[in-house]
Design a protein around this motif. Structure first.
Motif, short mmCIF file in Angstrom:
data_model
loop_
_atom_site.label_atom_id
_atom_site.label_comp_id
_atom_site.label_asym_id
_atom_site.label_seq_id
_atom_site.Cartn_x
_atom_site.Cartn_y
_atom_site.Cartn_z
N UNK A 494 0.84 -1.20 0.00
CA UNK A 494 0.00 0.00 0.00
C UNK A 494 0.88 1.26 0.00
N UNK A 495 0.60 2.20 -0.91
CA UNK A 495 1.42 3.41 -0.99
C UNK A 495 1.04 4.43 0.08
N UNK A 496 1.88 5.45 0.24
CA UNK A 496 1.63 6.50 1.22
C UNK A 496 0.68 7.56 0.69
N UNK A 497 0.63 7.71 -0.64
CA UNK A 497 -0.27 8.68 -1.27
C UNK A 497 -0.91 8.03 -2.50
N UNK A 508 4.53 2.58 7.48
CA UNK A 508 4.04 1.74 8.57
C UNK A 508 4.49 0.30 8.29
N UNK A 509 5.26 -0.29 9.19
CA UNK A 509 5.83 -1.62 8.98
C UNK A 509 4.86 -2.76 9.28
N UNK A 510 3.68 -2.46 9.83
CA UNK A 510 2.71 -3.50 10.10
C UNK A 510 3.19 -4.49 11.15
N UNK A 511 2.98 -5.77 10.89
CA UNK A 511 3.34 -6.81 11.86
C UNK A 511 4.85 -6.86 12.14
N UNK A 513 6.76 -4.53 12.93
CA UNK A 513 7.10 -3.70 14.09
C UNK A 513 6.99 -4.49 15.38
N UNK A 514 6.18 -5.55 15.38
CA UNK A 514 6.02 -6.40 16.56
C UNK A 514 6.94 -7.61 16.52
N UNK A 515 7.05 -8.19 15.33
CA UNK A 515 7.85 -9.41 15.14
C UNK A 515 8.71 -9.21 13.89
N UNK A 516 10.00 -9.07 14.08
CA UNK A 516 10.90 -8.65 12.99
C UNK A 516 11.27 -9.80 12.04
N UNK A 517 10.24 -10.44 11.49
CA UNK A 517 10.46 -11.43 10.44
C UNK A 517 10.32 -10.71 9.09
N UNK A 518 11.22 -10.95 8.15
CA UNK A 518 11.11 -10.29 6.85
C UNK A 518 9.76 -10.51 6.18
N UNK A 519 9.14 -11.67 6.42
CA UNK A 519 7.84 -11.97 5.81
C UNK A 519 6.74 -11.03 6.32
N UNK A 521 7.04 -7.74 6.99
CA UNK A 521 7.23 -6.33 6.67
C UNK A 521 6.08 -5.83 5.79
N UNK A 522 5.40 -4.78 6.24
CA UNK A 522 4.23 -4.19 5.57
C UNK A 522 3.05 -5.16 5.52
N UNK A 523 2.97 -6.06 6.46
CA UNK A 523 1.88 -7.04 6.50
C UNK A 523 0.75 -6.54 7.41
N UNK A 524 -0.49 -6.61 6.90
CA UNK A 524 -1.65 -6.13 7.66
C UNK A 524 -2.81 -7.12 7.53
#
Length: 597
Positions: A494-497, A508-511, A513-519, A521-524
């Motif tokens: 998802x883009x910022x604009x 926003x790094x999504x999940x 930020x809680x669990x630093x797995x590369x998979x 990143x940006x997951x919602x």
């Protein structure tokens, strides 16, 4: 009698007795045992096809034969899917699970995907020495998994009730997943593979009702055979006119045979005939234990607390400050505002309608229950900056709340505490799932509820546009039918604009930020699309103001399609090639998911 003749006579007698014994045992076997035997035979045929066709083709690097044998072997799997998914759920994930890493957070374990969906991704890409070696490894792993399942099945004792539940759930699986392309995104074999799955159902029915002249299943298979094209298939008609009648027939056969229901692993009621019927879901199956079960008094208490500012520090903010009922319990803002006037919070306010019918909460799935969500929101400094313990002390001085707590928890003291407040709020939110939209009414038989464009929109949603392969019917969120045991998250990019010329990923790094797995990143979390017309703006950051913008984003292939380098995007980056009219029809269908007054 000469010795030789005696020997021949007794040998023949023993052979006859043995055969008679075997025949009698076969005659006395239960229907469930006959189904199990039939499964064993078909499983052996499945294994034989893997070894003699698919493995051979891969070893010979015969690309045409690889595709043909792959489709043939997966058709054999689909015929057994009802049984494997029910009795061997862990193995089914290894045979046909989603091609994404499974992360066990508690054990810090990452499980690599394997099975048919992984094979399909390899087979339908440009062949190389490396990916054909990977394909060979996948085939060998499947052989081992099938061998292990075969050994385990020998020890199983299955019941009539389990088999009827397995068939029931398979019809629901076909409805929500099978016809959407969920597990065949490249080959697009959903329609013929659905026919194979129904043949598996027909195999069981033929054992329980060998003299039946009912054409319910055979008619459905014939309908599939006549409409093999993935994009043009009329899924709405197929569900209402074929799948639902099959489910009803299975239920009537179970009742006629006086077979009881079984405690199912699904969140649907054990006797639910359709996922679209009134009260199909057992809400209590989404909570942890019997102390959390919902009742009307808890809902009434939770509603009172939801609307009361007593939960916040300063008593100047309630849950309704961000969740407005007229907007399906959202606020109409790109991002919610905090306690400080005009201060934006991190993310968009999600709808609370149907929130109780999922397994994870917040966009990053950081809460496992609605009770945990309530705890987090009340104590979050930017949101309510409150304390459940302090709120309980204030509530206990109220005569009105004394009566409400007394009724809700059958406690003569009428005392509030932190847990009861959390649970009452959760109970109210769990009640916000009326299933009262025009779509629901159509699926229950009122065919006047949808017009031609809306019907076409549903078929596009579940087919060509592939929306239904992430937003699973009937909840249209990321909680997958037919068990509804897990809520999914996706990486969309998802883009910022809304800038499509020089787009940039939202930070926003999504999940992650809680669990630093590369998979992650940006997951919602995949949110529900029910009441979507009321809940603009859209996405976790509220970047899109209307559904036309959202559909354009998906039509382009998400972040990668826009030109954003999202290495771990789970959404297909392929363009959907939807026309303007098709987008309008999908949006028209989405409007039918809004609950009516």
């Amino acid at each position: 009698m000469p010795r030789l003749k005696k020997t021949v006579f007794f040998a023949a007698l023993i052979t006859f007795a043995t055969l008679l014994s075997i025949f009698c045992k076969m005659e006395n076997r239960s229907n469930a045992e006959l189904v199990k035997t039939d499964f064993d035979q078909q499983l052996a045929s499945f294994q034989d096809a893997i070894e003699k066709k698919l493995l051979k083709a891969v070893l010979q690097r015969n690309e045409k034969e690889i595709k043909q044998s792959f489709l043939q072997t997966r058709a054999k799997y689909k015929r057994l899917e009802y049984y494997i998914e029910y009795f061997f759920p862990s193995t089914s994930a290894l045979l046909n699970g989603a091609p994404i890493d499974e992360i066990e957070l508690g054990e810090n374990l990452i499980e690599q995907p394997t099975g048919f969906q992984v094979m399909e991704g390899i087979i339908y890409e440009q062949p190389t020495k490396e990916n054909r070696a990977e394909l060979l490894n996948e085939v060998k792993k499947m052989q081992l998994n099938l061998q292990r399942m075969s050994r385990f099945n020998e020890q199983y004792q299955i019941t009539d009730a389990q088999l009827f539940d397995a068939m029931r759930l398979e019809i629901f699986r076909i409805t929500s997943l099978g016809i959407t392309g969920f597990d065949t995104p490249d080959a697009l074999q959903s329609i013929p593979e659905t026919a194979s799955a129904l043949r598996g159902i027909a195999d069981v029915i033929a054992i329980y009702e060998p003299a039946s002249t009912d054409k319910t299943v055979s008619s459905a298979i014939a309908y599939l055979d006549k409409q093999p094209n993935f994009n043009n298939f009329d899924r709405l008609t197929f569900i209402t006119d074929y799948l639902d009648p099959i489910s009803k027939y299975i239920s009537s056969l179970r009742l006629a045979r006086k077979i009881p229901t079984v405690a199912s692993g699904s969140a649907l009621h054990d006797d639910a005939i359709s996922m679209f019927q009134t009260n199909a879901f057992n809400v209590d199956k989404f909570v942890g234990n019997s102390t959390q079960f919902i009742n009307n008094d808890k809902v009434a208490l939770g509603k009172a607390l939801f609307n009361d500012a007593v939960l916040s520090n300063g008593a100047n903010r309630s849950c309704t400050s961000c969740h407005h009922q007229s907007l399906a319990f959202t606020d109409g803002l790109s991002k919610a505002t905090g306690i400080s006037k005009g201060e934006p919070l991190l993310r968009n306010t999600p709808t609370l309608t149907y929130a109780g019918l999922q397994r994870g909460f917040f966009y990053d799935l950081k809460a496992g229950t609605l009770e945990d969500q309530a705890l987090d929101v009340v104590h979050q400094k930017q949101e309510m900056n409150g304390s459940l313990t302090q709120a309980a002390a204030k509530i206990n001085s109220s005569k009105t709340y004394f009566s409400l707590f007394q009724k809700a928890y059958e406690d003569k003291s009428g005392k509030a505490d932190a847990w009861k407040i959390q649970h009452a709020l959760a109970s109210y939110i769990r009640s916000l799932a009326p299933f009262n939209s025009r779509f629901d009414r159509y699926m229950r038989g009122d065919k006047k509820q949808l017009n031609a464009d809306e019907k076409k929109g549903f078929n596009l949603f579940m087919g060509k546009a592939k929306c239904g392969s992430c937003h699973f019917a009937p909840l249209f969120n990321g909680t997958q039918a037919p068990l509804f045991s897990k809520s999914e998250a996706e990486v969309l990019g998802v883009p910022s604009t809304t800038d499509t010329i020089k787009p940039k990923i939202d930070q926003d790094l999504g999940r992650y930020a809680l669990y630093a797995y590369p998979q992650y990143k940006y997951s919602f979390k995949t949110s529900t699309l029910r009441n979507i017309k009321k809940t603009a703006p859209y996405m976790h950051n509220g970047v899109y103001k209307n559904l036309t913008q959202v559909m354009d984003f998906y039509n382009r292939g998400g972040g990668i399609g826009l030109g954003i380098p999202v290495e771990n995007q789970t959404l297909s980056a392929d363009r959907l090639n939807l026309s303007k009219l098709e987008i309008e029809q999908i949006i028209a269908f989405l409007g039918t998911l809004d609950d009516l007054p």
